[in-house]
Every structure is written in structure tokens, then in C-alpha cells.
Design an enzyme around this catalytic site. Sequence first.
Site, PDB file in Angstrom:
ATOM      1  N   CYS A 114       0.852  -1.192   0.000  1.00  0.00           N
ATOM      2  CA  CYS A 114       0.000   0.000   0.000  1.00  0.00           C
ATOM      3  C   CYS A 114       0.888   1.242   0.000  1.00  0.00           C
ATOM      4  O   CYS A 114       1.318   1.734   1.044  1.00  0.00           O
ATOM      5  CB  CYS A 114      -0.926  -0.007   1.227  1.00  0.00           C
ATOM      6  SG  CYS A 114      -2.110   1.358   1.249  1.00  0.00           S
ATOM      7  N   GLU A 416     -22.963   4.634   0.095  1.00  0.00           N
ATOM      8  CA  GLU A 416     -23.344   3.234   0.316  1.00  0.00           C
ATOM      9  C   GLU A 416     -22.159   2.309   0.044  1.00  0.00           C
ATOM     10  O   GLU A 416     -21.937   1.336   0.769  1.00  0.00           O
ATOM     11  CB  GLU A 416     -24.516   2.867  -0.604  1.00  0.00           C
ATOM     12  CG  GLU A 416     -25.806   3.604  -0.295  1.00  0.00           C
ATOM     13  CD  GLU A 416     -26.394   3.172   1.029  1.00  0.00           C
ATOM     14  OE1 GLU A 416     -26.334   1.965   1.331  1.00  0.00           O
ATOM     15  OE2 GLU A 416     -26.888   4.024   1.769  1.00  0.00           O
TER      16      GLU A 416
END
Length: 446
Positions: A114, A416
Amino acid sequence: IWRRNNLRNALTCLNCIKKDFKLLSSSIRYQPSLSVSCMFQVMVNGEKERVSLLFMKALISRGSVDAVSQQMASHPQYLESFLRTQHYILHMDGPLPLPYRHYIAIMAAARHHCNYLVYLHSAQFLRVGGDPLWLQGLEAAPPRLRLLSHINKVLAHQPWLTACQHIQTLLKAGEQCWSLAELVQAVVILAHCHSLCSFVFGCDTDSDFVPLSKSPNGTPPTFCPFDAANGNTAVPQPCDLTGLKERIQKSQEEREKREERFLQTQTLQQTDMEEEEEILCFADPSRFITDPDFCYQEFARREEDHFQVFRVQDYSWEDHGFSLVNRLYSDIGHLLDNRFRSVTTLPSLHSPDLKRAIWNYIHCVLGIRYDDYDYGEVNQLLERDLKLYIKAVACFPDSTRTPVCPRSWTPLKTSERICVNLLIMEARLQAELLYALRAITQYMIT
């Protein structure tokens, strides 16, 4: 102590409720004809103010608002809980020195390649006085930190392998041994950053991250822009960052003057050192890991291998993990528990059954089972492409294997989608903590 902490938390909640009630009641008092929609708007404005305050604090302390916080801003209540926990484990009182904490975070983020988190914590590592030489690679770090390499890779990829022997090795390593309190904080940081990698890749933040050559004030930047090509332009902007910067400009003027005087006294040698330190922030994540081929494998079936399923009925967060971690690392149990509760109560279009299916499915692929849950609901509630996405983000987030967003996400709002990624992150965090804390418990009773 436990009762006092609970009472303090209860009083804090009551004060927050009083403030919110006063805000709402004052609006109603002076607007007798206030409609339901207007009342809802008052609540929305309150949430925006909440995010604005959080962003202002970030701007004051770090000079920028990082991309992760911007992504989470659509869920202010959770964002506040997340930032409070992260600030506590990285900056507040604890057994580990600050440079150690950020270096452990670098090691954790590097397991998943990452770049965003490796760069971010490398910059923070230097800011808190970390030795730049350590950023040349894991072999340049102190032996005590290198000892964490094994438990780091196990928790990141196959947490069910975490065993009492790993804990014993760290606690009885001669002059390089860890104390129990230090190890617990290190484990919390590792699990926090592993799970945060899942969120970063799930929201496609790492693929958009391109480190800048140098920020205006000479400090490695911590801001990562969104990529419109990936459909991230719909991320809500609850407050005007430019406006916030103007509001705190006066408080920064004095600090900027001091920095300017300091920079004027810098020698050429010191300037070269700053540039060298900044280049180290771009270090390849692979420098901080060992055994790079070690990765996630399908959890072994009971009839095929000796690995036993982790049964929550035998060791759960509520009954075992919470009390242990809170005893060995003061107050962190309350902060983590608040995160778990916040994410499961997020307002969203998803039903409670769907949220539970996502949570239990992640635990299942990591070897954790609930005897009182019907796993047939997972297949009923989660479409196949969504299951593949969840498993990819939870088990093998990697910059080279960014998961494809499921087709069923097309009609969903960005908030969402972020809600699903938050569920994935918190479920994975709890799973890693359960395995690590169970191993520590086994060490303590043997």
C-alpha cells in the site's frame, strides 16, 4: 476502573445528547411551523458542522486532510470514532515511542504494498524524530522491530496461524524482548493498518496516489486527490476546505513565521538532508517485508487439515478480547468497541441482515464461525460478484490486484459503497485482534 470508564463514557454521551437536543429544540422553538423536512435539514447541517470540525482539527494538526478521512466523511459519526482511535494508538500515551509506532505501521502497510499508507507513515515517522536510515529497509531497523516481521505477515495473510509460540518468542527474546504492554500496542497498530489497507484499496485510493515532488512548505504532502476517471467524483464534500484554511489562517501565521526564521538559518548541508529524507518517503514497500511470497491461502477445511475453526462461542470480542486488551492497553478496548458498534449502526440502504451477512462472511473466510448463524443467508443476500469483491478486499488487497467493483454497485450512492468498505475493514480488524488476543491469552495461562 472499569466502572469509572463506563461512567465517564456515559457522561460524555449525555453531554453530546444535551448539545444535540438544545440545537434541535432551539430550532423548533423559534420556528413553530418547522416541518419534518426542515427538521431533517437541521440534522444534516449538524452533521456537516461535525465533519467541518473534524477537518479543521486535521488541518491544524497536519496541515491537510488525508484522502481516507475525505472518503469517510459521508459517515461523520464513524469518522469521529475512527480518528479518535487512530490518534490514540499513534500519538497518545502508550508504551511504544512514537517513531516505533509509525515504523510498525509502515511494516503493516508494506505487507499489502500500500504505497499510500507507506508514504504517509514514512513522512510522519520523520516528523516525530525517526531515524531516516531506518527507511532504507527493514534490515536497517532495530532488531526488536525486525522481530515483529513474522507476526506481521501471519496476521496480514493467514491470521489463523497465530499461535502462543509466536507470542512467547517475542516476549522471551533476550535483550531484544518485548514487554506484554508493548506487544499489545504493536498488535493493535498492525491490525489497524492491515484493515485500513483493505479500505484504501476498496475505495481505490492507492491507485490514485501519486506522491508530489515537494510540498510548498517543504513537508512531505499527506493529501491524495480523487480520480474522476474512476467514478469518485460523487464523493460528498461536506465542507469547504479552502474556507477552513482561511478560518485557521491567523492561528498558523505565527507558526509560519517561526518556520521561516528556522529555514533561513538552515545550512546547505541541512537542506540536502531534508531532500534525502523526503526521497526516502518514496521507498519501495518491499523493503520493509520478509518472505514476500507468503500470502493469503484458502482457510483449510477441517476434514482436510489440522487447522481448527475459530468458534466465537469459545472466544469472543465481547466476552474475552475487550477485557484483555483494555487491561493491557488502557482505554483502547473502549475505543475499538465504539468503532465496531458505530460501523454496524451506520445509516444506509443496507438492511441489518445484509450487514451481518457481510460481517460473518468475512470472518468465515478468515476461519471464524458463529454457531448461531445460518450461513445459507450469505448466499441468499450476497450476489456472487459482491462476494468476490468482499473476499478480495478483505483477504488480499494489493496494488497489483485491485478488485473490480461488482455490477450490483452501479445504482448505489458513493456513501453506500463506502459503508460496505467500512464493514469490511472493521470485520477484518476484529478478526485479526481475536486471533492475536487469543494467542496472548493462551500464553498468559500456560
